[in-house]
Design an enzyme around this catalytic site. Structure first.
Site: not given
Length: 381
Positions: A72-73, A153, A181, A202, A328
């Site tokens: 996703a980043t 998130n 999310q 994923g 993160c």
């Protein structure tokens, strides 16, 4: 004994059915999907395209609108930076996002300031939901993009994406959402949401780490530039050899989530309500961060005044795995930027813990975790 895992918003365990689907592509069907001259490449390519169709079906998209990336980043970076790079110096230069976004969006949009873009970060209401009037006032004829997370998130709050995208389009702007999310926790349909760009990962939907996707709506006026160079894979947007086993795993994970979505969310909602009621019974002053009704099932973000979240997480780690917020941001000495954006005082924000349940969470695990949480909380008060 392993601790009970209640940190599903950090990552999900890979479903064994996903592992089974991936297995042949590590050993037997190991071909490069970009090798067009022999059966090994053909088989790999067929597997990638089947996975693409599974992911597309999961979000109501067309197959050719799915771009596979590493997570996703990268997906958020490709959406935001790729769109910004496509603009000439005379075109739209404003980007709007929310104060509660993931760092993948906040840092990426912030980086664009150095390249002449005006970035406006909108506040949210105390319950974590955007005030639509704030967005309407911020939109101008210079707005290029609005990026708003579908489900947060940390606090699990669900933003009104349909209204957001409608306002974007009325102003001639594009709409991107990080739906990582939300996947498997609420229904996702790109046409109903009205978004132009959508990011998924994923490992948040019981698939493997290291793979994600970017949905890019088929619009003649929506053009992205790649943010990496080195090849013309994925419609020229994402160079590099596709990791076939990971892509196969993401496809299977999305297919399973699509089939089992309704039974999963009903069970998670019940378990989450039970856990909250158990905590409330012993701690009447418990603080619930974020809108309690408009949030993904299975998410609790709470704090007990006087108990530092990081101390609680450490004290209970041998019995229950929970977190203070986004994985993160681990190691940051500051309270959660999401809680601070709700207007929570720093001292109270420092008490926040995130408990997130998932597909493999059992009734017995929730009951045991509740007992452990209450016992250790009482010790720390």
């Amino acid at each position: 004994m392993k601790p009970i895992y209640l940190d599903y918003q950090a990552t999900t365990p890979v479903d064994l059915r996903v592992v089974s689907a991936m297995q042949p592509y590590w050993t037997e069907n190991f071909g490069n999907p970009h090798s067009e001259g022999h059966p090994f490449g053909w088989a790999a390519r067929q597997a990638v395209e089947f996975a693409r169709s599974q992911v597309a079906d999961f979000i109501g998209a067309d197959d050719n609108e799915i771009i596979f990336v590493s997570g996703a980043t990268e997906s958020c970076n490709l959406a935001i930076r790729g769109l910004a790079a496509s603009q000439s110096s005379n075109e739209r230069k404003q980007i709007i996002t929310l104060a509660t976004e993931h760092a993948a969006v906040l840092e990426t949009t912030g980086w664009l300031r150095e390249y002449g873009f005006e970035v406006q970060v909108l506040p949210v209401k105390p319950d974590g939901i955007l005030d639509i009037n704030e967005l309407e006032s911020a939109l101008t004829e210079q707005t290029l993009l609005v990026s708003a997370m579908l489900a947060n998130n940390e606090i699990g709050v669900i933003q009104p994406l349909k209204e957001i995208s409608s306002l974007c389009h009325a102003a001639g702007a594009f709409c991107h959402t990080d739906a990582t999310q939300a996947a498997g926790r609420i229904e996702i349909n790109v046409d109903e949401l009205g978004v132009d760009l959508l990011s998924l990962s994923g490992h948040k939907v019981y698939g493997p780490n290291g793979v994600g996707m970017l949905y890019v709506r088929n619009r003649v006026d929506l053009q992205l530039e790649p943010v990496m160079t080195g090849g013309f894979q994925e419609n020229g947007l994402r160079p590099g050899t596709i990791a076939v086993p990971l892509v196969v795993g993401m496809g299977e994970a999305c297919a399973i989530a699509g089939r089992e979505f309704h039974q999963d969310v009903k069970r998670l909602a019940i378990l989450g309500q039970y856990l909250l009621s158990e905590l409330k019974e012993d701690f009447s002053d418990i603080e619930i961060f974020g809108n309690i009704d408009r949030r993904v099932p299975g998410n609790l973000n709470v704090g007990i005044p006087g108990v530092l979240g990081e101390n609680l997480v450490e004290a209970i780690s041998a019995e229950v795995a929970i977190s203070t917020g986004a994985a993160c941001s681990t190691g940051s000495p500051e309270p959660s930027h999401v809680l601070l954006a709700l207007g929570v005082e720093p001292e109270l924000a420092a008490t926040g813990i995130r408990i997130s349940l998932g597909r493999f969470t059992t009734n017995d695990e929730v009951s045991t975790a509740s007992t452990a949480l209450r016992r250790i909380l009482k010790r720390q008060l």
